[in-house]
Design a protein around this motif. Structure first.
Motif: not given
Length: 330
Positions: A108-112, A186-192
């Motif tokens: 999640d690029p928002y919560s990270s 890379c933990d689901e780095a593009v899924s969001a």
């Protein structure tokens, strides 16, 4: 699909019999009533310069495996050897010296990203903590990292809420690169992200891999994404590995019934191509009480009697880094 460079013969990360079980507590005294077997005895290796894709349904243990091998979660048992060093046996001081070489990009690029810190502070924090740079040198290094991931160096004074999801993920990538790592999860780095942004981030990750000689564990539930970026693929089901093979071999001729079902459910963006769907019956069993024998037997269309009682053996086709491994009685 990206044209992949030949793989190195050097094993960078060697994971053996890794387990991560979470206790389930009940009652006034919080007694342990059972164990959630999120990761249950998995073994694999990642070669220098390689991208290993880790795929499977939600809840199969992919993220837990990635965080456990980094020791963001402490393993229940097993060993993780990184660059010739057993990190599962390291104390806190030894692990601190190894941390810069093993980084993570979160889903999640928002919560990270800390909303109270500027972009410059987010990226530069680790460099200051590990004593690599300080002051003006940190500012210059952060500026170079931002340019490296396709962002303007002037963004250092801004806050995460001022950016789009794709830009935030680029900031997360810059943070992961700050300590010059050898290996990144890379933990689901593009899924969001939106599909168009996904392509940009995937291409960026591939460019950075070649530029900085990185190795990736790329965790995803999207087979198209994994087929695009990975050299080899590991398929996970209910805490265990089902199959590991090169990306070409896995998508051309999957051996495990679960892998076959996953690939048959993968949509193809061409209406003229007809594929035969392999439906799976029922739901994924609980990792608190997994089935005996093969864990996939409750949903397998090719189940046999001994699948229900006996753990499947490892069948290996070929040798070395391009070998095809499958855990199945068939």
């Amino acid at each position: 699909m990206i044209t992949q460079a030949p793989l190195s013969k050097t094993v960078l990360l060697d994971v053996r019999n890794l387990k991560k079980h979470f206790p389930v507590r009940h009652g006034v005294f919080s007694k342990i009533a059972g164990w959630v077997k999120a990761v249950d005895d998995i073994s694999f290796e990642i070669y220098a310069g390689e991208t290993l894709g880790l795929v499977g349904e939600s809840g199969c243990g992919k993220t837990t495996a990635g965080r456990t091998l980094l020791r963001l979660m402490e393993p229940t048992s097993g060993t993780v050897v990184f660059d010739g060093k057993n990190i599962t046996a390291m104390n806190a001081a030894q692990l601190r010296h190894t941390r810069p070489h093993m980084q993570v990009i979160f889903q999640d690029p928002y919560s990270s990203l800390n909303p109270r810190m500027t972009v410059g502070s987010i990226i530069g924090e680790a460099m200051n903590i590990h004593g690599l740079t300080n002051g003006l040198a940190t500012t210059q290094k952060v500026a170079a990292l931002l340019e490296n991931v396709g962002l303007s160096p002037t963004y250092q004074s801004r806050y995460p809420h001022e950016f789009s999801g794709g830009q935030r993920q680029r900031i997360g990538i810059a943070r992961a690169l700050a300590l010059k790592p050898k290996f990144i999860v890379c933990d689901e780095a593009v899924s969001a992200l939106d599909v168009s942004i996904q392509a940009q981030i995937l291409n960026l990750l591939q460019d950075l891999k070649e530029e900085h000689n990185l190795s990736y564990l790329f965790i995803s539930h999207d087979l198209h994404v994994v087929q695009h970026i990975a050299n080899r693929v590991a398929v996970m089901y209910l805490g265990k590995l089902a199959e590991v093979a090169s990306v070409d071999a896995l998508f051309r001729e999957p051996k495990h019934p679960y892998t076959q079902a996953l690939i048959s459910a993968n949509p193809i963006p061409d209406p003229t191509i007809q594929t035969k769907r392999i439906p799976l019956q029922g739901d994924v069993p609980s990792p608190l009480n997994p089935p005996t024998g093969c864990r996939f037997h409750t949903r397998c269309p090719q189940v046999m009697d001994h699948c229900k009682t006996t753990n499947p053996p490892l069948v290996q086709i070929g040798e070395g880094k391009m070998r095809h491994q499958v855990w199945c009685h068939l």
